[in-house]
Enzyme design. Structure first.
Site, PDB file in Angstrom:
ATOM      1  N   ALA A   1       0.422 -23.002   9.795  1.00 16.01           N
ATOM      2  CA  ALA A   1       0.089 -21.653  10.234  1.00 16.01           C
ATOM      3  C   ALA A   1       1.094 -20.722   9.544  1.00 16.01           C
ATOM      4  O   ALA A   1       2.157 -20.417  10.091  1.00 16.01           O
ATOM      5  CB  ALA A   1       0.171 -21.556  11.743  1.00 16.01           C
TER       6      ALA A   1
ATOM      7  N   ALA B   1       7.182 -15.335  14.194  1.00 18.69           N
ATOM      8  CA  ALA B   1       6.713 -16.726  14.136  1.00 18.69           C
ATOM      9  C   ALA B   1       5.354 -16.840  14.810  1.00 18.69           C
ATOM     10  O   ALA B   1       4.740 -15.831  15.155  1.00 18.69           O
ATOM     11  CB  ALA B   1       7.715 -17.648  14.814  1.00 18.69           C
ATOM     12  N   ASN B   2       4.856 -18.038  14.987  1.00 20.59           N
ATOM     13  CA  ASN B   2       3.611 -18.255  15.725  1.00 20.59           C
ATOM     14  C   ASN B   2       3.707 -19.559  16.509  1.00 20.59           C
ATOM     15  O   ASN B   2       4.746 -20.215  16.493  1.00 20.59           O
ATOM     16  CB  ASN B   2       2.409 -18.246  14.770  1.00 20.59           C
ATOM     17  CG  ASN B   2       2.528 -19.338  13.733  1.00 20.59           C
ATOM     18  OD1 ASN B   2       2.500 -20.519  14.065  1.00 20.59           O
ATOM     19  ND2 ASN B   2       2.696 -18.946  12.471  1.00 20.59           N
ATOM     20  N   ARG B   3       2.636 -19.931  17.181  1.00 22.85           N
ATOM     21  CA  ARG B   3       2.703 -21.027  18.154  1.00 22.85           C
ATOM     22  C   ARG B   3       2.453 -22.414  17.577  1.00 22.85           C
ATOM     23  O   ARG B   3       2.339 -23.382  18.314  1.00 22.85           O
ATOM     24  CB  ARG B   3       1.671 -20.786  19.271  1.00 22.85           C
ATOM     25  CG  ARG B   3       1.935 -19.547  20.071  1.00 22.85           C
ATOM     26  CD  ARG B   3       0.873 -19.361  21.134  1.00 22.85           C
ATOM     27  NE  ARG B   3       0.945 -18.027  21.700  1.00 22.85           N
ATOM     28  CZ  ARG B   3       1.796 -17.660  22.649  1.00 22.85           C
ATOM     29  NH1 ARG B   3       2.634 -18.537  23.142  1.00 22.85           N
ATOM     30  NH2 ARG B   3       1.809 -16.422  23.109  1.00 22.85           N
ATOM     31  N   SER B   4       2.325 -22.558  16.272  1.00 16.61           N
ATOM     32  CA  SER B   4       2.040 -23.888  15.713  1.00 16.61           C
ATOM     33  C   SER B   4       3.191 -24.855  15.986  1.00 16.61           C
ATOM     34  O   SER B   4       4.358 -24.530  15.786  1.00 16.61           O
ATOM     35  CB  SER B   4       1.800 -23.769  14.206  1.00 16.61           C
ATOM     36  OG  SER B   4       1.782 -25.052  13.628  1.00 16.61           O
TER      37      SER B   4
END
Ligand code: PMT
Length: 397
Positions: A274, A208-211
């Site tokens: 993102a 995943a990512n931080r969005s």
């Protein structure tokens, strides 16, 4: 936004927040709306019919059996001759009646008889709001398409604190405008992507990512406020669904692409999500630690922005991408705009020092074929409003 020629049927039920509804009436009339009000018996304990009549400039309706009321304005006509029915405050009792279809007074009968849009502004003690019964009733109403604004969290009438305060008059006004006002993008369809995507590694783990989805959700909300019929394709986020926006929740990049393609045709596409650039082939069972270090073989995900930007019948007239960079922001963003074929790209610095991910603020640069515009640091809502103004100008030109 103007509410000229809009007719609001306001149902005031019995809660202390009813005093704030008087201010709502004043604000609705300032925007040009015609307001008719129904008061429940309990509501008259909190606000007087005379006060409501004075502010609306219309007769106040209270009693389903009053022959004069019925001859002048039957409950069916009352319910039908409105563009929107607003219940403010909406007590737990009225929400329960609406959920099961009880019609035992003028207010609940009009609510059952209407096929117009309904907006409720709940107000009650926090324990009543959090009670499973109330939550189930609200979920049922929402499933039926009834819109809900608030309640807010704060100090309550009994000196306690929690969720249950009626939304402020300006918030309710803004929700009404969103639902019935004519905005400059009325008649246009918009698609927005927001949030991260999750790419499964196995049944319990994902990439995943931080969005957080704050920027994308704000843009969807701003477009809807401007009158666009807006679809938001959201990855997993904690952001609430924006009012007046159709939201599809997805997990992975491939799901997001599918949902975007299903939402076409649209005239405006804004890709603020993102999206994970890579995925792995997920293991069918949880990967065990004792099998040695696992090796993740990355595969490239489809590029949603590039797909939407491809020339063809279904290409939106205006495709806007975002570029999230940690170095050489403008140069990388320019290249991305060209490589992906979108019309505009909004560049933002996502290096840790900027804390763009998850925060309420953003500093962006709008890049199109003509050059770069540097925007000042703004809240994400302001960025969304500024971008929407630019979109309005584009279509006006
Ligand atoms: O969600 P917040 O916490 O509010 O943060 C906002 C944000 C930083 C996520 C947002 O402002 C932002 O920059 N979104 C784009 C993030 C991103 O993935 O940028 P990128 O430079 O990697 O991708 C460029 C563009 O291609 C983006 O429009 C992206 O949506 C799109 N893309 C990328 C990969 C892919 N497989 N498909 C895509 O459509």
């Amino acid at each position: 936004m103007s509410l000229v020629n809009r007719r609001v049927l306001l149902v005031i039920t019995g809660g202390i927040a009813a005093y704030k509804t008087l201010d709502l009436i004043r604000r609705l009339r300032e925007q040009g709306a015609a307001v008719r009000a129904i008061l429940t018996e309990a509501a008259t304990q909190f606000v007087t019919p005379l006060a409501v009549q004075t502010l609306t400039g219309e007769k106040v309706y209270r009693d389903i059996f009053a022959l004069t009321d019925e001859s002048e304005m039957g409950h069916l006509r009352l319910a039908q001759e409105a563009d929107i029915v607003v219940v403010a405050p909406a007590t737990a009792d009225m929400l329960a009646k609406m959920a099961v279809g009880i019609a035992d007074d003028l207010a609940s009968t009009a609510l059952l008889a209407t096929d117009k849009m309904i907006l409720v502004a709940p107000a009650m003690n926090h324990r009543m709001w959090l009670n499973e019964a109330t939550q189930a009733n609200v979920a049922r109403l929402t499933m039926r398409g009834i819109k809900c604004v608030g309640p807010n969290t704060g100090s309550l009438a009994e000196g306690e604190t929690g969720p249950g305060r009626m939304a402020e008059p300006l918030e309710i006004l803004s929700a009404i405008e969103l639902l019935v006002a004519d905005g400059p993008l009325k008649g246009r369809r918009a698609l927005v992507t927001s949030g991260p995507t999750h790419e499964a590694i196995d049944p319990v783990r994902f990439l995943a990512n931080r969005s957080s989805g704050k920027q994308g959700h704000a843009i969807a909300s701003a477009l809807a406020h401007a009158g666009a019929e807006t679809v938001l394709i959201s990855g997993p986020t904690a952001e609430p669904d924006p009012l007046g926006v159709r939201v599809h929740h997805v997990e992975s990049a491939r799901d997001m692409l599918k949902a975007c393609e299903a939402a076409l045709p649209v005239e405006i596409a804004v890709c603020a999500a993102a999206v994970a650039d890579w995925r792995v082939e997920p293991a069918p069972q949880k990967i065990k630690k004792n099998g040695g270090l696992p090796v993740l073989r990355l595969e490239e995900n489809p590029d949603i922005l590039a797909t939407l930007s491809r020339p063809g019948n279904l290409r939106p007239r205006l495709v806007i991408g975002f570029a999230a960079e940690t170095e050489n922001l403008i140069a990388h963003a320019r290249k991305k705009r060209e490589a992906k074929g979108c019309d505009w790209i909004v560049a933002n610095d996502v290096s840790p020092a900027m804390s763009t991910f998850g925060s309420d603020n953003n500093t962006v640069h709008l890049i199109d074929a003509n050059g770069v515009e540097d925007w000042p640091p703004q809240s994400k809502r302001e960025v969304a409003a500024s971008l929407t103004r630019r979109i309005v100008d584009f279509f006006a030109a």
